[in-house]
Structures are given as structure tokens and as C-alpha cells.
Design an enzyme around this catalytic site. Sequence first.
Site, PDB file in Angstrom:
ATOM      1  N   LYS A  32       6.619 -11.107 -32.429  1.00 44.03           N
ATOM      2  CA  LYS A  32       7.330 -12.378 -32.353  1.00 44.03           C
ATOM      3  C   LYS A  32       6.799 -13.160 -31.163  1.00 44.03           C
ATOM      4  CE  LYS A  32      11.594 -13.129 -30.748  1.00 44.03           C
ATOM      5  NZ  LYS A  32      11.586 -14.402 -29.988  1.00 44.03           N
ATOM      6  N   ASP A  59       9.069 -18.001 -33.521  1.00 49.39           N
ATOM      7  CA  ASP A  59      10.457 -18.253 -33.127  1.00 49.39           C
ATOM      8  C   ASP A  59      10.570 -19.510 -32.279  1.00 49.39           C
ATOM      9  OD1 ASP A  59      12.730 -16.611 -30.776  1.00 49.39           O
ATOM     10  OD2 ASP A  59      13.097 -18.116 -32.339  1.00 49.39           O
ATOM     11  N   LYS A  61      13.124 -21.861 -33.065  1.00 47.10           N
ATOM     12  CA  LYS A  61      14.535 -22.237 -33.147  1.00 47.10           C
ATOM     13  C   LYS A  61      14.705 -23.750 -33.358  1.00 47.10           C
ATOM     14  CE  LYS A  61      16.333 -18.375 -30.366  1.00 47.10           C
ATOM     15  NZ  LYS A  61      15.089 -17.752 -29.873  1.00 47.10           N
ATOM     16  N   ASP A  64      17.117 -30.116 -34.968  1.00 43.85           N
ATOM     17  CA  ASP A  64      16.961 -31.561 -34.853  1.00 43.85           C
ATOM     18  C   ASP A  64      17.472 -32.192 -36.153  1.00 43.85           C
ATOM     19  OD1 ASP A  64      14.510 -33.238 -32.865  1.00 43.85           O
ATOM     20  OD2 ASP A  64      16.033 -34.193 -34.149  1.00 43.85           O
ATOM     21  N   THR A 123      22.711 -14.325 -28.719  1.00 41.85           N
ATOM     22  CA  THR A 123      23.218 -13.046 -28.211  1.00 41.85           C
ATOM     23  C   THR A 123      23.428 -13.069 -26.692  1.00 41.85           C
ATOM     24  OG1 THR A 123      20.939 -12.268 -28.075  1.00 41.85           O
ATOM     25  CG2 THR A 123      22.180 -11.681 -30.064  1.00 41.85           C
ATOM     26  N   ARG A 214      11.932  -7.165 -23.741  1.00 41.77           N
ATOM     27  CA  ARG A 214      11.711  -6.563 -22.423  1.00 41.77           C
ATOM     28  C   ARG A 214      11.821  -5.036 -22.375  1.00 41.77           C
ATOM     29  NH1 ARG A 214      15.648 -11.020 -19.927  1.00 41.77           N
ATOM     30  NH2 ARG A 214      16.291 -10.927 -22.112  1.00 41.77           N
TER      31      ARG A 214
HETATM   32  O1  LIG Z   1      15.888 -15.983 -32.306  1.00 36.06           O
HETATM   33  C1  LIG Z   1      15.719 -15.000 -31.539  1.00 36.06           C
HETATM   34  O2  LIG Z   1      14.768 -14.235 -31.679  1.00 36.06           O
HETATM   35  C2  LIG Z   1      16.803 -14.707 -30.549  1.00 36.06           C
HETATM   36  C3  LIG Z   1      18.106 -15.110 -30.871  1.00 36.06           C
HETATM   37  C4  LIG Z   1      19.184 -14.654 -30.061  1.00 36.06           C
HETATM   38  O3  LIG Z   1      20.353 -14.929 -30.323  1.00 36.06           O
HETATM   39  N1  LIG Z   1      18.904 -13.865 -28.994  1.00 36.06           N
HETATM   40  C5  LIG Z   1      17.638 -13.509 -28.638  1.00 36.06           C
HETATM   41  O4  LIG Z   1      17.454 -12.784 -27.661  1.00 36.06           O
HETATM   42  N2  LIG Z   1      16.583 -13.967 -29.404  1.00 36.06           N
HETATM   43  C6  LIG Z   1      15.195 -13.635 -28.992  1.00 36.06           C
HETATM   44  O5  LIG Z   1      14.998 -12.244 -29.027  1.00 36.06           O
HETATM   45  C7  LIG Z   1      14.196 -11.823 -27.929  1.00 36.06           C
HETATM   46  C8  LIG Z   1      14.995 -10.809 -27.119  1.00 36.06           C
HETATM   47  O6  LIG Z   1      14.204 -10.411 -26.053  1.00 36.06           O
HETATM   48  P1  LIG Z   1      14.716  -9.239 -25.076  1.00 36.06           P
HETATM   49  O7  LIG Z   1      16.066  -9.645 -24.533  1.00 36.06           O
HETATM   50  O8  LIG Z   1      13.639  -9.227 -24.003  1.00 36.06           O
HETATM   51  O9  LIG Z   1      14.784  -7.968 -25.900  1.00 36.06           O
HETATM   52  C9  LIG Z   1      13.799 -13.074 -27.149  1.00 36.06           C
HETATM   53  O10 LIG Z   1      12.490 -13.465 -27.512  1.00 36.06           O
HETATM   54  C10 LIG Z   1      14.822 -14.116 -27.606  1.00 36.06           C
HETATM   55  O11 LIG Z   1      14.260 -15.420 -27.675  1.00 36.06           O
END
Ligand SMILES: O=C(O)c1cc(=O)[nH]c(=O)n1[C@@H]1O[C@H](COP(=O)(O)O)[C@@H](O)[C@H]1O
Length: 235
Positions: A32, A59, A61, A64, A123, A214
Site C-alpha cells: 500500500k 490509498d 482517500k 471531494d 481508526t 509501522r
Molecule cells: O485507508 C487506510 O489505509 C487507513 C484508514 C484508517 O482508518 N486507518 C489507517 O491507519 N489507514 C492506513 O493504514 C496504515 C496504518 O499504518 P500503521 O498504523 O503504521 O500500521 C496507514 O497507511 C494509514 O494511512
Amino acid sequence: MTNPVYVAIDTTEAARAISLAERLKGQVGGFKLGLEYFTANGPAGMEAVSGLGMPLFVDLKLHDIPNTVAAAMKGVVRLGAAITTIHASGGGAMIRAAVDAANDEAARLGMVPPAVVAVTVLTSLDQAGAEQVGFDRPVLDQVKRLAALAQESGAAGIVCSPLEVEAVRALCGPDFKLVIPGIRPAWSEAGDQKRFLTPAEARAKGADVLVIGRPITGAADPAEAAGRIKAELGL
Ligand SMILES: O=C(O)c1cc(=O)[nH]c(=O)n1[C@@H]1O[C@H](COP(=O)(O)O)[C@@H](O)[C@H]1O
């Protein structure tokens, strides 16, 4: 069984992204790339990673007016996305415009269209954070409301936390794609994630895709960390 994990390669540096992708290729199911990488490296940077031959989750998101999202989605298709995100809170007309644009552009280019999935409640938001932006009901109810809207507007699935997976599955059925970030192995830090579970818990609840950043990319040995997650998932 295919590996449900898409690793979120969140970096501005193309060389680091490519190095991580090459090291993780056999340990995850896809890559991603999001706003951090795209704003620094653009379409050429996306191509450098998608050229490695793994499914690409773009991704951005998109959120608009329908006209703008539809035009932007055509560019996303040209990036070769297998999965891509919009925000459900853009409304039914925007969701429908995004899906139609993805299908039209893919047909024009003879490509498989991306699965357009709609982000419901980030999240990183707990109940207080959700209420701060006007989601004046329990997070679970807001996620279900947006999931129903996304499904009736033609989206292939949604993004939500592992905590809402079972309720959305019951509401939207077996074929709706549940793309689930907020994944934290027991040995990892929560960071800014407020609604999260372990990989095994999320998978057991019915998540189709696990989005993990991460805990893998921030590990001393990302391939080893991804391997531990694979083992936790019984892969
Ligand atoms: O659309 C997403 O991927 C996304 C939606 C969401 O609600 N929360 C969320 O963490 N993400 C993505 O999921 C990934 C989580 O990354 P880590 O928190 O490092 O595991 C990031 O790239 C966020 O942009």
C-alpha cells in the site's frame, strides 16, 4: 491461501520504499502506497514500486465533489491500483461517481478496475474524536451507516477497524471487501491507532485484507517482523 496482509509503505523516500518492497515481496500479499509517498514521488514513484509485480493498493482517500473525485479516480486507475480508497463521508453520489469512473477508465484501457473501498471512521479516532467531527452516535453505528451507504452506492467494500468487522459482515454479507487497518501484533506499539486488534484477532473476525505499516516497516528487520505476522496467521 493468499496472504491477506498489505504492508503500508509510508515513506517519502522512493529508494527506501523500493528497498522495503523488494525485501518484503515474499512475506506479504501486496503493497500500500499513500499520501506521504505519492505527494513526494508522484505517478513515477508509484510505477517504481508497482513494477515489482505485487498487487498495489493506492490509498489517496479521495474526498471531494463527485466531478473532482471521478476525474482523480481515472488517474488512480492508470497507476494500476488493485485496491483504492475514497471517503464514504463524501456521500452516495461521490461514491457512485468514483466507482463509475474507475470502471469506465479501466474499460477504456483494457484493465481490471480497482476495488474501490470507502473509508468509514478513521481508526485513529476513538468515540470522543468521532464526536468532535460530528459523528454524534456510537462509532460502531456510524461505521455501519457508512458501510450501508457505500454498499448501496456500488463500492466494493469499506475500511474500518477490526472492532467493527463482525457487525459490518453481518450487515453487508460475505462478498463485501473488509479492508482493515488498526492492526497491532501484541509485540508492537499502538502509536496513533485508537481502535485496533492483533492480526490473528482481526482475521478471525473476518477481515479480508489486513493493512499493517509501522509494526513491519518500523521493525529492526521488517522481513522478520512480516514473517512473524505470517506465522501468527498460520500462513
Ligand atoms: O485507508 C487506510 O489505509 C487507513 C484508514 C484508517 O482508518 N486507518 C489507517 O491507519 N489507514 C492506513 O493504514 C496504515 C496504518 O499504518 P500503521 O498504523 O503504521 O500500521 C496507514 O497507511 C494509514 O494511512
